[in-house]
Structures are given as C-alpha cells and as structure tokens.
Design a protein around this motif. Structure first.
Motif, mmCIF file in Angstrom:
data_model
loop_
_atom_site.group_PDB
_atom_site.id
_atom_site.type_symbol
_atom_site.label_atom_id
_atom_site.label_comp_id
_atom_site.label_asym_id
_atom_site.label_seq_id
_atom_site.Cartn_x
_atom_site.Cartn_y
_atom_site.Cartn_z
ATOM 1 N N ASP A 62 0.857 -1.189 0.000
ATOM 2 C CA ASP A 62 0.000 0.000 0.000
ATOM 3 C C ASP A 62 0.893 1.238 0.000
ATOM 4 O O ASP A 62 1.821 1.337 0.816
ATOM 5 C CB ASP A 62 -0.891 -0.008 1.246
ATOM 6 C CG ASP A 62 -1.699 1.255 1.360
ATOM 7 O OD1 ASP A 62 -2.648 1.411 0.584
ATOM 8 O OD2 ASP A 62 -1.352 2.097 2.225
ATOM 9 N N PRO A 63 0.636 2.191 -0.906
ATOM 10 C CA PRO A 63 1.501 3.369 -0.994
ATOM 11 C C PRO A 63 1.627 4.154 0.315
ATOM 12 O O PRO A 63 2.746 4.477 0.730
ATOM 13 C CB PRO A 63 0.846 4.218 -2.087
ATOM 14 C CG PRO A 63 0.135 3.218 -2.947
ATOM 15 C CD PRO A 63 -0.359 2.172 -1.986
ATOM 16 N N ALA A 64 0.517 4.453 0.965
ATOM 17 C CA ALA A 64 0.577 5.262 2.192
ATOM 18 C C ALA A 64 1.283 4.512 3.318
ATOM 19 O O ALA A 64 2.144 5.073 4.016
ATOM 20 C CB ALA A 64 -0.826 5.674 2.627
ATOM 21 N N THR A 65 0.931 3.250 3.497
ATOM 22 C CA THR A 65 1.542 2.439 4.558
ATOM 23 C C THR A 65 3.035 2.243 4.302
ATOM 24 O O THR A 65 3.856 2.341 5.216
ATOM 25 C CB THR A 65 0.842 1.071 4.646
ATOM 26 O OG1 THR A 65 -0.550 1.279 4.863
ATOM 27 C CG2 THR A 65 1.403 0.226 5.772
ATOM 28 N N THR A 66 3.391 1.987 3.056
ATOM 29 C CA THR A 66 4.788 1.760 2.708
ATOM 30 C C THR A 66 5.611 3.035 2.862
ATOM 31 O O THR A 66 6.724 3.008 3.394
ATOM 32 C CB THR A 66 4.906 1.203 1.274
ATOM 33 O OG1 THR A 66 4.120 0.015 1.183
ATOM 34 C CG2 THR A 66 6.342 0.892 0.924
ATOM 35 N N ALA A 67 5.043 4.166 2.436
ATOM 36 C CA ALA A 67 5.739 5.445 2.604
ATOM 37 C C ALA A 67 5.985 5.740 4.084
ATOM 38 O O ALA A 67 7.073 6.168 4.468
ATOM 39 C CB ALA A 67 4.941 6.576 1.955
ATOM 40 N N ALA A 68 4.984 5.467 4.917
ATOM 41 C CA ALA A 68 5.132 5.691 6.354
ATOM 42 C C ALA A 68 6.183 4.756 6.939
ATOM 43 O O ALA A 68 6.999 5.160 7.780
ATOM 44 C CB ALA A 68 3.800 5.489 7.067
ATOM 45 N N TRP A 69 6.211 3.506 6.476
ATOM 46 C CA TRP A 69 7.203 2.551 6.954
ATOM 47 C C TRP A 69 8.612 2.980 6.570
ATOM 48 O O TRP A 69 9.528 2.969 7.386
ATOM 49 C CB TRP A 69 6.904 1.147 6.429
ATOM 50 C CG TRP A 69 7.882 0.130 6.937
ATOM 51 C CD1 TRP A 69 7.841 -0.520 8.132
ATOM 52 C CD2 TRP A 69 9.065 -0.317 6.269
ATOM 53 N NE1 TRP A 69 8.929 -1.352 8.250
ATOM 54 C CE2 TRP A 69 9.706 -1.251 7.101
ATOM 55 C CE3 TRP A 69 9.646 -0.039 5.051
ATOM 56 C CZ2 TRP A 69 10.879 -1.891 6.765
ATOM 57 C CZ3 TRP A 69 10.823 -0.671 4.699
ATOM 58 C CH2 TRP A 69 11.436 -1.587 5.551
ATOM 59 N N VAL A 70 8.793 3.385 5.304
ATOM 60 C CA VAL A 70 10.107 3.844 4.846
ATOM 61 C C VAL A 70 10.540 5.069 5.667
ATOM 62 O O VAL A 70 11.692 5.154 6.108
ATOM 63 C CB VAL A 70 10.103 4.152 3.331
ATOM 64 C CG1 VAL A 70 11.386 4.852 2.912
ATOM 65 C CG2 VAL A 70 9.909 2.875 2.524
ATOM 66 N N ALA A 71 9.623 5.981 5.897
ATOM 67 C CA ALA A 71 9.951 7.170 6.700
ATOM 68 C C ALA A 71 10.368 6.780 8.121
ATOM 69 O O ALA A 71 11.280 7.380 8.687
ATOM 70 C CB ALA A 71 8.760 8.121 6.748
ATOM 71 N N SER A 72 9.738 5.744 8.663
ATOM 72 C CA SER A 72 10.075 5.305 10.032
ATOM 73 C C SER A 72 11.454 4.651 10.103
ATOM 74 O O SER A 72 12.015 4.520 11.188
ATOM 75 C CB SER A 72 9.004 4.364 10.571
ATOM 76 O OG SER A 72 9.142 3.067 10.003
#
Length: 71
Positions: free
Chosen positions: A58-68
């Motif tokens: 999922d784009p939003a979930t993956t972006a948040a994970w990468v940011a974390s």
C-alpha cells in the motif's frame, strides 16, 4: 520563467502512487534486491498485502514505513 520544481523524495514517490506497489518496482526504487524485500516480508518486518497470493504494498503504509526507517 518558472522556477524548477524540486525533485520528489523517495517517500513522496511511494506515497504518490495511485496503485499498490509490486515488489520488483519497489525494490528498484529503494535500490535493494528483490530478495531483500522478500526477506523483510517473510519475517514480517515490512507491511504488505497478500492478494490472491500476490505480494503488494500500500503506498501510504509503505511510505510511512520507509519514513520510520530513516535514521
């Protein structure tokens, strides 16, 4: 003349996708091997979706994970 737009960050590119990411293009964007992403998925260290046996991100979930993961 218009000023050039700043380049998007990797996190912005991931989040901007309108479709779920497939493993190979995401690995290429992150400059890592597909095997590394499979390992992260296999060990549940990265969020993913399993749709009819296909791994998707999922784009939003993956972006948040990468940011974390940013140190």
């Amino acid at each position: 003349m218009e000023a050039a737009q700043p380049a998007m960050t990797i996190i912005e590119i991931i989040a901007a996708s309108e479709k779920a990411w497939k493993l190979a293009p995401l690995a290429k964007l992150l400059d890592c091997s597909r095997g590394k992403l499979y390992k992260l998925v296999d060990t549940n260290r990265m969020p993913y979706m399993l749709l009819a046996g296909m791994i998707r991100f999922d784009p939003a979930t993956t972006a948040a994970w990468v940011a974390s993961q940013t140190v």
